[in-house]
Design an enzyme around this catalytic site. Structure first.
Site, PDB file in Angstrom:
ATOM      1  N   MET A 173      89.459  38.478  -9.888  1.00 11.16           N
ATOM      2  CA  MET A 173      90.478  38.037  -8.542  1.00 11.16           C
ATOM      3  C   MET A 173      89.725  37.959  -7.394  1.00 11.16           C
ATOM      4  SD  MET A 173      92.616  41.839  -9.073  1.00 11.16           S
ATOM      5  CE  MET A 173      93.249  42.174 -10.542  1.00 11.16           C
ATOM      6  N   SER A 174      88.378  36.698  -7.906  1.00 13.70           N
ATOM      7  CA  SER A 174      86.955  37.104  -6.746  1.00 13.70           C
ATOM      8  C   SER A 174      86.649  35.689  -7.201  1.00 13.70           C
ATOM      9  CB  SER A 174      86.976  38.215  -5.871  1.00 13.70           C
ATOM     10  OG  SER A 174      85.250  38.415  -7.169  1.00 13.70           O
TER      11      SER A 174
ATOM     12  N   HIS B 169      84.896  47.660   0.461  1.00 13.47           N
ATOM     13  CA  HIS B 169      84.339  46.994   0.624  1.00 13.47           C
ATOM     14  C   HIS B 169      84.210  46.391   2.753  1.00 13.47           C
ATOM     15  CE1 HIS B 169      85.402  44.104  -2.414  1.00 13.47           C
ATOM     16  NE2 HIS B 169      86.273  45.161  -2.597  1.00 13.47           N
TER      17      HIS B 169
ATOM     18  N   SER C  64      82.872  44.079  -5.682  1.00 11.54           N
ATOM     19  CA  SER C  64      83.698  45.752  -5.595  1.00 11.54           C
ATOM     20  C   SER C  64      82.736  46.657  -6.185  1.00 11.54           C
ATOM     21  CB  SER C  64      84.775  45.872  -6.520  1.00 11.54           C
ATOM     22  OG  SER C  64      85.560  45.189  -6.005  1.00 11.54           O
TER      23      SER C  64
ATOM     24  N   HIS D 228      91.699  50.349  -9.754  1.00  9.58           N
ATOM     25  CA  HIS D 228      90.478  50.492  -8.760  1.00  9.58           C
ATOM     26  C   HIS D 228      89.584  50.903  -8.505  1.00  9.58           C
ATOM     27  CE1 HIS D 228      89.014  47.439  -5.273  1.00  9.58           C
ATOM     28  NE2 HIS D 228      88.582  48.718  -4.942  1.00  9.58           N
TER      29      HIS D 228
ATOM     30  N   ASN E  60      85.415  47.111 -16.843  1.00 12.64           N
ATOM     31  CA  ASN E  60      86.231  47.711 -18.247  1.00 12.64           C
ATOM     32  C   ASN E  60      86.710  46.646 -18.972  1.00 12.64           C
ATOM     33  OD1 ASN E  60      87.883  46.246 -15.190  1.00 12.64           O
ATOM     34  ND2 ASN E  60      89.658  46.417 -16.886  1.00 12.64           N
TER      35      ASN E  60
ATOM     36  N   ALA F 264      83.572  42.426  -9.975  1.00 12.33           N
ATOM     37  CA  ALA F 264      83.602  43.167 -11.098  1.00 12.33           C
ATOM     38  C   ALA F 264      84.557  42.732 -12.076  1.00 12.33           C
ATOM     39  CB  ALA F 264      83.873  44.507 -10.393  1.00 12.33           C
TER      40      ALA F 264
ATOM     41  N   HIS G 261      89.353  38.723  -0.327  1.00 14.26           N
ATOM     42  CA  HIS G 261      90.142  38.084  -1.204  1.00 14.26           C
ATOM     43  C   HIS G 261      91.065  37.636  -0.551  1.00 14.26           C
ATOM     44  CE1 HIS G 261      87.589  41.588  -2.222  1.00 14.26           C
ATOM     45  NE2 HIS G 261      87.281  41.189  -3.294  1.00 14.26           N
TER      46      HIS G 261
ATOM     47  N   TYR H 248      93.947  38.076  -2.251  1.00 18.21           N
ATOM     48  CA  TYR H 248      94.953  39.089  -2.609  1.00 18.21           C
ATOM     49  C   TYR H 248      95.426  39.715  -1.541  1.00 18.21           C
ATOM     50  CZ  TYR H 248      91.701  42.555  -3.596  1.00 18.21           C
ATOM     51  OH  TYR H 248      90.314  43.420  -3.961  1.00 18.21           O
ATOM     52  N   GLU H 249      94.583  39.358  -0.856  1.00 18.56           N
ATOM     53  CA  GLU H 249      94.720  40.521   0.856  1.00 18.56           C
ATOM     54  C   GLU H 249      95.385  39.561   1.664  1.00 18.56           C
ATOM     55  OE1 GLU H 249      90.951  42.746   2.596  1.00 18.56           O
ATOM     56  OE2 GLU H 249      89.778  41.101   0.425  1.00 18.56           O
TER      57      GLU H 249
HETATM   58  N1  HPA Z   1      90.957  42.493 -14.087  1.00 15.99           N
HETATM   59  C1  HPA Z   1      91.054  42.001 -13.424  1.00 15.99           C
HETATM   60  N2  HPA Z   1      90.292  41.742 -11.998  1.00 15.99           N
HETATM   61  C2  HPA Z   1      88.884  42.978 -12.509  1.00 15.99           C
HETATM   62  C3  HPA Z   1      89.724  43.901 -14.001  1.00 15.99           C
HETATM   63  C4  HPA Z   1      90.569  43.270 -15.183  1.00 15.99           C
HETATM   64  O1  HPA Z   1      90.699  43.915 -15.437  1.00 15.99           O
HETATM   65  N3  HPA Z   1      88.273  44.131 -13.852  1.00 15.99           N
HETATM   66  C5  HPA Z   1      87.940  44.245 -12.511  1.00 15.99           C
HETATM   67  N4  HPA Z   1      88.306  43.437 -12.286  1.00 15.99           N
END
Ligand code: HPA
Length: 283
Positions: free
Chosen positions: A213-214, A63, A32, A249, A237, A115, A85, A87-88
């Protein structure tokens, strides 16, 4: 009904027909906000993944779903802009389909990026983390039910999923470029909701330095296929509870985009070294 192997071979054939000649050692999966690296490749050509039969379609904004081939300095690479992903709603088999196709195309090295949120308070947004190891908390595994004699063992060894020699190369490249590159453990959840503060405390206690998450499904499939893997997280973050900021996101993507220059410089330097390093690895 077609088998997984037939779907992979068909997709690989389609890519080969569109992008031939392909003599590329290194594939790069762009996470991402990091997709713009592919736009900076020299002499690039691309194929929209929507045109490739069986290729899962990305449903997430940001994406784009393209395979791009081109050069980073003198080294030819193939980059995937826009992974799909778990989660999709995709199955693990679909999530790792692109990696299996790249493997079928003869790729030997896989650079996987994402990310991620920092669990370790010493990591800073805007920095990069070299993935030393991971903790799979997705409750699933792409090798389940994937019985294919051409793809390695179902019971794949995971003692060194992130190639130790490639990690040394990455650390040295970062040092030369004066880029801060911390090594850490990536914890991976399914998402798509971000973690609660209590979950973040748990992930830190479990030994995670960053969370995303990937990546882990693709790494497991790549290791099964015998590819040498390098993983880099862009810390976008502080994870929930480690800062007062609410997560979105959009902000994660923007933060990843802001690392564009150091990310590009680091990957370029690493690729020059790993491409000239073929065959010397023992992992
Ligand atoms: N948590 C999960 N996935 C992420 C985060 C997060 O804080 N930041 C970017 N992808």
């Amino acid at each position: 009904m077609t088998s997984s192997r037939q779907r992979i071979s068909k997709a690989a054939l389609a890519v080969r027909q569109t992008l031939a000649p392909l003599d590329i050692q290194t594939g790069i999966i762009l996470g991402s906000g990091l997709g713009s690296l592919a736009n900076q490749l020299k002499a690039r050509r691309f194929i929209e993944t929507t045109s490739i039969q069986h290729w899962p379609r990305s449903t997430v904004p940001g994406h784009s779903g393209r395979l791009v081939i081109g050069y980073l300095e003198s080294v030819p690479v193939i980059a995937l802009q826009g992974r799909v992903h778990y989660y999709e709603g995709y199955s693990m088999e679909q999530v790792v389909f692109p990696v299996r196709v790249l493997g079928a195309l003869g790729i030997k090295n896989m650079i996987i990026t994402n990310a991620a949120g920092a669990l370790n308070p010493e990591l800073r947004p805007g920095s990069l983390m070299l993935i030393a190891d991971h903790i799979n908390l997705m409750g699933d595994n792409p090798l389940i039910g994937f019985i294919d004699p051409d793809s390695g063992s179902l019971f794949t060894d995971m003692s060194a999923p992130y190639d130790p020699e490639f990690r040394t190369i990455a650390l040295n490249a970062a040092k030369t470029l004066n880029i801060t590159l911390n090594q850490g453990v990536l914890a991976v959840t399914t998402g798509p909701s971000y973690e609660t503060a209590a979950e973040v405390r748990m992930l830190r206690t479990l030994g995670g330095d960053a969370v995303c998450m990937s990546t882990v499904p693709e790494v497991i499939a790549a290791v099964q296929m015998g590819l040498r893997v390098l993983g880099i997280s862009c810390i976008t973050n502080m994870a929930t509870g480690l800062s007062s900021q609410r997560l979105s996101h959009e902000e994660v993507k923007d933060a990843a985009g802001r690392t564009e220059k150091i990310f590009f410089n680091l990957i370029t330097a690493i690729v020059q070294k790993i491409d000239s390093n073929e065959g010397s690895g023992d992992s």
